[in-house]
Design an enzyme around this catalytic site. Structure first.
Site, PDB file in Angstrom:
ATOM      1  N   ASP A 127      97.355 -29.312  11.151  1.00  0.00           N
ATOM      2  CA  ASP A 127      97.161 -28.782   9.897  1.00  0.00           C
ATOM      3  C   ASP A 127      97.317 -29.706   8.636  1.00  0.00           C
ATOM      4  O   ASP A 127      98.917 -29.813   8.688  1.00  0.00           O
ATOM      5  CB  ASP A 127      97.986 -27.332   9.706  1.00  0.00           C
ATOM      6  CG  ASP A 127      98.135 -26.677   8.386  1.00  0.00           C
ATOM      7  OD1 ASP A 127      97.073 -26.778   7.711  1.00  0.00           O
ATOM      8  OD2 ASP A 127      98.814 -25.991   7.979  1.00  0.00           O
ATOM      9  N   ASP A 331      91.916 -29.751   3.483  1.00  0.00           N
ATOM     10  CA  ASP A 331      92.761 -29.082   4.407  1.00  0.00           C
ATOM     11  C   ASP A 331      92.153 -28.696   5.735  1.00  0.00           C
ATOM     12  O   ASP A 331      91.371 -27.736   6.080  1.00  0.00           O
ATOM     13  CB  ASP A 331      93.274 -27.674   3.786  1.00  0.00           C
ATOM     14  CG  ASP A 331      94.375 -26.901   4.611  1.00  0.00           C
ATOM     15  OD1 ASP A 331      94.917 -27.523   5.476  1.00  0.00           O
ATOM     16  OD2 ASP A 331      94.295 -25.780   4.307  1.00  0.00           O
TER      17      ASP A 331
END
Length: 512
Positions: A127, A331
């Site tokens: 992440d 992201d």
């Protein structure tokens, strides 16, 4: 002539978008299936393990509404700038640099990381939208495994008591952000990462142990990196419901992230790359600064929440260019792309104007607003090409902006963009087909088209890395239940039985 892409749609086949310059058209062909025998989180074998009994009936239209809600899980972040470091040899995980997009666990990219002595492996979500690396650890509330049709799949649980190289981080450590809540300077440093999703959080203490890496040169030298991470004793909310059940690997800009610690320790330069293959297999490399001929755009560093945020100056849909300046965050913790107005309306309405198929009824409950019906036995279809112009003038062609969904009434395809209420997010679907470089020394985002396996494009380990002594979390128990897809072409055709979580992994407040 408007630019279009051609897409093949057929049940049980995987899809690959191939860009072609002929007549301004792009073409997508159907290839053989490359599947993984991992059970969907809404499937019967999984029920009762990940608290999914209360979720919508699989195949229902509410199913997709739930997924869109998951992608809004976690908003906001607190990040910090970093010192520049001298470039060094690139590193990757001891188990190999392959990453895998796993439907059952949210369509995010996962990797096996090994930690501690003796080494244990953990299947962690990668992440770039969060900072802290945490593992389920001596936990009272966490996921210990999954059930499959062939048996139980167990996850490893970390423990400071079983690793001879583990130590607990005291409150007087510079990485301890909750020092004011410590009874004494030598007390264990507590952490809590809270997320905006029905009480989703990870809580525990900070610990230090060895992360087992290997160099990406011909010698493949083992590197044992001391790192600080979260011993997650209590997970709540979505972490018990299929999102990163075996740990989360934060790749953000803060000092607590692993890339930052590797750079500060002089083990790798302050840069890393992730590659997102069309087939769901990718690569990760720490210290990788990309190639001389890659495209680049600078990061927008904000004082309060610095992130992998870039500026976009133009949007092109079907060859029609519109000037529009806005910023967006790259992201890897978001499956699809989220845009607010005016960018969302500009892209979606331009796409809709040029779409050739009839628009799907808007009362279906799908999170995607712009979907189109495909005729029965339709083997291919065309859709408008989408591209972004970044600050500095470099073009970013979106290779995979649409997804095919099987409905009871037949197949449809949707523009994989969801309307956001605030932040703009470039999700994994827009990054497909690229090696993305997060260069925190030059403070630029780099990208180059890649299949993630060509040696001249990517500084990587062999496709079949040496076996690690670390104990894998799932495949050691039931290899067939967690089979990894083989390298190939195509991206999954989605349907209500295989489309899983749409995760949006943004912490609300780190170490709150």
């Amino acid at each position: 002539m408007a630019g279009y892409s051609s897409h093949s749609s057929t049940l049980f086949l995987l899809l690959l978008v191939v860009v072609s310059g002929w007549g301004g058209l792009s073409k997508c062909e159907a290839f053989g299936t490359f599947g993984f025998d991992v059970h969907h989180r809404f499937s019967d074998p999984v029920k009762g393990i990940l608290a999914v009994d209360e979720l919508p009936e699989k195949g229902s239209v509410n199913y997709y509404a739930v997924m869109a809600h998951r992608d809004r899980l976690i908003r906001g972040r607190r990040l910090a700038s970093l010192e520049q470091q001298t470039p060094l040899t690139a590193l990757t995980f001891l188990n190999g640099n392959d990453t895998y997009r796993i439907e059952v666990l949210g369509f995010l990219h996962y990797a096996n990381v090994s930690v501690g002595t003796p080494a244990l492996s953990f299947l962690v979500a990668l992440d770039t939208g969060s900072d802290l690396f945490w593992l389920p650890c001596d936990c009272t509330s966490c996921v210990h495994g999954l059930k499959s049709s062939t048996g139980q799949i167990d996850f490893n649980i970390y423990s400071t008591n079983t690793s001879s190289t583990a130590s607990k981080v005291p409150c007087n450590n510079t990485l301890c952000a909750r020092q004011t809540q410590c009874p004494s300077p030598n007390s264990n440093c507590p952490y809590q990462v809270r997320y905006l999703s029905n009480g989703t959080s990870s809580t525990g203490i900070l610990v230090e142990d060895l992360l087992h890496l290997t160099s990406e040169d011909k010698q493949s030298k083992a590197v044992n990196a001391p790192i600080t991470f979260g011993c997650g004793q209590v997970q709540t909310g979505s972490f018990l419901d299929g999102a990163a059940p075996n740990g989360l690997f934060g790749l953000g800009m803060a000092d607590i992230s692993v890339p930052s610690m590797l750079s500060k320790a002089g083990l790798a330069s302050n840069s890393f790359s992730m590659c997102f293959g069309h087939d769901g297999i990718g690569r990760i490399s720490f210290g990788d600064k990309g190639s001389a001929n890659q495209s680049e755009t600078p990061f927008n560093l904000r004082q309060t929440h610095p992130a992998y945020n870039v500026s976009i100056s133009q949007i092109s849909v079907g060859g029609n260019v519109a000037d529009l300046e806005f910023s967006a965050i790259f992201d890897s913790g978001t499956s699809f792309t989220y845009l607010n107005d005016p960018a969302y309306t500009l892209i979606s309405e331009s796409f809709n104007t040029l779409a050739l198929e009839e628009r799907h009824s808007s009362d279906s409950g799908l999170p995607f607003e712009y979907c189109y019906d495909l005729s029965p036995n339709n083997k291919s279809f065309k859709y408008p090409i989408v591209s972004l112009t970044m600050k500095g003038g470099e073009k970013f062609l979106v290779n995979d902006p649409v997804l095919v969904i099987s409905m009871d009434s037949g197949d449809i395809y949707c523009l994989g963009v969801v309307k956001s209420e605030d932040v703009n997010i470039i999700g994994q679907n827009f990054m497909t087909g690229y090696r993305i470089v997060f260069d925190r020394e030059k403070m630029v985002l780099g990208w180059k088209a890649s299949d993630c396996f060509s040696r001249d494009e990517f500084n990587s380990l062999p496709v079949s890395p040496p076996k690690s002594k670390a104990f894998p979390p799932a495949i050691s128990v039931n290899p067939e239940a967690t089979a990894i897809p083989t390298p190939g072409n195509g991206s999954p055709q989605l349907n209500p039985l295989t489309l899983a979580l749409v995760i949006f992994l943004f912490p609300v407040l780190i170490f709150s």
